[in-house]
Write an enzyme that holds these catalytic residues in place. Structure first.
Site, mmCIF file in Angstrom:
data_model
loop_
_atom_site.group_PDB
_atom_site.id
_atom_site.type_symbol
_atom_site.label_atom_id
_atom_site.label_comp_id
_atom_site.label_asym_id
_atom_site.label_seq_id
_atom_site.Cartn_x
_atom_site.Cartn_y
_atom_site.Cartn_z
ATOM 1 N N ASP A 247 3.527 1.648 -2.617
ATOM 2 C CA ASP A 247 3.187 0.579 -1.875
ATOM 3 C C ASP A 247 3.216 -0.607 -2.659
ATOM 4 O O ASP A 247 1.963 -1.023 -3.171
ATOM 5 C CB ASP A 247 1.801 0.942 -1.082
ATOM 6 C CG ASP A 247 1.569 -0.300 -0.235
ATOM 7 O OD1 ASP A 247 2.394 -1.485 -0.167
ATOM 8 O OD2 ASP A 247 0.618 -0.229 0.581
ATOM 9 N N LYS B 87 3.132 -11.173 1.605
ATOM 10 C CA LYS B 87 2.510 -11.765 0.041
ATOM 11 C C LYS B 87 3.333 -12.141 -0.729
ATOM 12 O O LYS B 87 3.244 -13.513 -1.043
ATOM 13 C CB LYS B 87 1.835 -10.558 -0.558
ATOM 14 C CG LYS B 87 0.464 -9.853 0.580
ATOM 15 C CD LYS B 87 0.244 -8.568 0.229
ATOM 16 C CE LYS B 87 -0.558 -7.893 1.278
ATOM 17 N NZ LYS B 87 -1.864 -8.652 1.695
ATOM 18 N N TRP C 239 -6.381 0.562 0.573
ATOM 19 C CA TRP C 239 -4.890 0.555 1.143
ATOM 20 C C TRP C 239 -4.474 2.112 0.666
ATOM 21 O O TRP C 239 -3.692 2.595 1.661
ATOM 22 C CB TRP C 239 -3.967 -0.481 0.716
ATOM 23 C CG TRP C 239 -4.217 -1.746 1.336
ATOM 24 C CD1 TRP C 239 -4.642 -2.748 0.498
ATOM 25 C CD2 TRP C 239 -4.046 -1.963 2.566
ATOM 26 N NE1 TRP C 239 -5.078 -3.732 1.669
ATOM 27 C CE2 TRP C 239 -4.630 -3.308 2.794
ATOM 28 C CE3 TRP C 239 -3.557 -1.585 3.666
ATOM 29 C CZ2 TRP C 239 -4.637 -4.102 4.148
ATOM 30 C CZ3 TRP C 239 -3.416 -1.868 4.824
ATOM 31 C CH2 TRP C 239 -4.252 -3.319 5.273
#
Lengths: 360, 360
Positions: A172, A196, A102
């Site tokens: 993030d 999530k 990511w």
């Protein structure tokens, strides 16, 4: 109602109580004769829902008053572009820490907008750790420092918040927001895809320090301008109202569970139990440095990867769903976000012990 | 269950049957023990839902094979930027038709990316009509021609599809998609925010001719590149899965209602009945040219605007919700999208007749 244990990395499990309430009031919200998703985003009913969600999130995370909370669309992948477009503010370089897939994606996107300095990378050890503060080669002239506190795919989590001095820190937090208490004042900007720990896919929460708003790079779409979103209370255009509403139900549920502090204790118990079992059983292994093991995403391998398919089949039959590792990585991964109860982790461990006994 | 009639312009009414089904299976989808919104977008279950939704939309609109269907985020307001970023393709000008507030917004955003030629505007008559084909001063060198087939706020609808020759025609169909049969092959690109005739807010459907994909302007975010979305079947990152699922339920419902042709007949009856009543009653007025009156959004004024507040209060008490006109326009507006049944329009007319009798 039939409910299994869902270890999906995202879209992920949501609290059963939230889903039951949402289902019961889907077609007729609070006796109004319509669904909350059929209401104007400017109606007093929806504005009430939206403002309560924001306030509950502020309460949960103790967000200081000089931060705006934005409810946006496009996921973290849109933030990968929005962050440089908004935060360069006349500068031409930004610092990025690379700890896996990511952060690599964030770096790749940022390169369209500025010079990216990768100030630390753990690619050398196949992304099985996070760098220490001492290893960060920070540039005082960087517009900001970007990092990924928890890498969903590798299961690597920072055990500290980087100190970047006066340079704004950008995180993030998609896969670990609301899983433990953090000091928001240490950040310039936090973003998190909802799917999530917040709610359904299609919503992205951004928490940004007010003094960083404005002055986007030329050619930034209006919808990518944080200041436009902030000035319009995230309603420059129609926001994803149903996702916002569901996020609000999750925030209210979190408060009932003792808030972020309460969840942090449960999350620590869940992760400690699972990692302890993996470490104690030769049939399973996790490659991540112990101080960087993610409390949210637990990747593990079997001693014999020829058994992966059998493991997945049998675990599904046992009501333990979505344990396959990321498609490009393989192996297994148990994502144990806030909504996965301790009983789910216990059931997983019992299954893993039994499977190792039968196949090990 | 208590259900009222909802005339909101968007987020708008959804079919009661769709909402009831969604509510019933929210926490346990098809006996899988989890919600569809808790499933990975790459799971066979969700991919099945996603593909069926696309196929049903293709069936409903008879979308040719050389068109991609994209399920995106960010609403029509994001499309205002995506269209020039993707479709300029080396050219520097685009033609826009201005028929009201939404086309004006599209024009304003496009000016960040190219020279905009407004090839027709009805601002002179306060946006109460659409220009005729003969009035369009089209430029053969334009990258594309953009227009708004139905203006949600003004209640103005084109009664023809502009002929733009070899220049791709781009349409913001947010408020009238799926309300009648259209020939998709006449368009280079169609986009529509979902929250009127498709599903909940937070989803935007894009239908684009394949040969227009690729070659975005420099600095386009990856998430704004139609080709990236097309190459990844709208799953470059996590899509808004629950909104996509709900859109699929709406598409299936539309098929059950006789498809777009069936809805078009009902929509014509609804609009004809309401406009006929307004025209026949001196107490109410609609300013739009008769051939451009929207079948979806019916603005009207009362003979005495001091009665607006009373009208809104009494209509709400009668279970007729969200009849207030757009905040910057005032007056009334009844949005009568696909999901508003004929009985709703009949109830509105009966109320309006009674109100005029008592107050007129």
């Amino acid at each position: 109602m039939n409910r299994i244990f869902n270890f999906c990395a995202g879209p992920a499990a949501l609290p059963t109580a939230v889903l039951e309430r949402a289902g019961a009031e889907l077609a007729d919200w609070h006796g109004k004769g319509m669904s909350i998703m059929e209401m104007s985003h400017r109606s007093k009913e929806f504005v009430g829902v939206a403002e309560k969600a924001e306030q509950d999130l502020r309460d949960l995370m103790l967000i200081p008053d000089n931060y705006k909370v934005l409810f946006m669309q496009g996921g973290a992948s849109s933030q990968f572009a929005m962050v440089p477009m908004n935060l360069l503010r006349g500068k031409s370089t930004a610092d990025y820490i690379n700890t896996g897939q990511w952060s690599s994606k964030a770096i790749k996107e940022a390169k369209s907008f500025c010079t990216v300095n990768v100030v630390a990378s753990t690619e050398g050890n196949n992304f099985t750790s996070a760098p220490s503060q001492a290893e960060l080669k920070l540039n005082p002239d960087a517009a900001y420092v970007h990092y990924t506190p928890n890498e969903t795919i590798g299961g690597v989590e920072f055990d500290y918040i980087p100190d970047t001095g006066d340079v704004p820190l950008v995180a993030d937090y998609s896969s670990s927001i609301l899983s433990e208490k953090i000091d928001v004042s240490k950040f310039g900007l936090i973003y998190a895809g909802a799917q999530k720990n917040i709610g359904p896919a299609g919503l992205c929460v951004v928490i940004v320090r007010e003094d960083l708003l404005g002055d986007v790079v030329a050619g930034t779409p209006t919808m990518f301008d944080y200041k436009v979103a902030a000035d319009n209370a995230s309603m420059y255009n129609t926001p994803p109202t149903y996702s916002w509403y569901l996020a609000g139900l999750v925030f209210a549920w979190l408060k009932e569970q003792g808030g972020v502090e309460g969840m942090a204790e449960i999350n620590k118990r869940k992760a400690d139990r699972l990692y302890s079992f993996i470490d104690a059983n030769d049939f399973y292994a996790n490659p991540v440095a112990k101080n960087n093991r993610s409390r949210m995403n637990v990747p593990f391998t079997l001693a014999d990867d020829a058994l992966d398919t059998v493991f997945l089949e049998e675990s599904e039959q046992a009501g333990l769903m979505n344990l396959a590792g990321y498609r490009s990585v393989g192996g297994m991964r148990a994502s144990i976000y806030n909504a996965v109860p301790e009983e789910g982790v216990d059931a997983l461990i019992a299954f893993m012990a039994d499977f190792a006994k039968r196949h090990g």
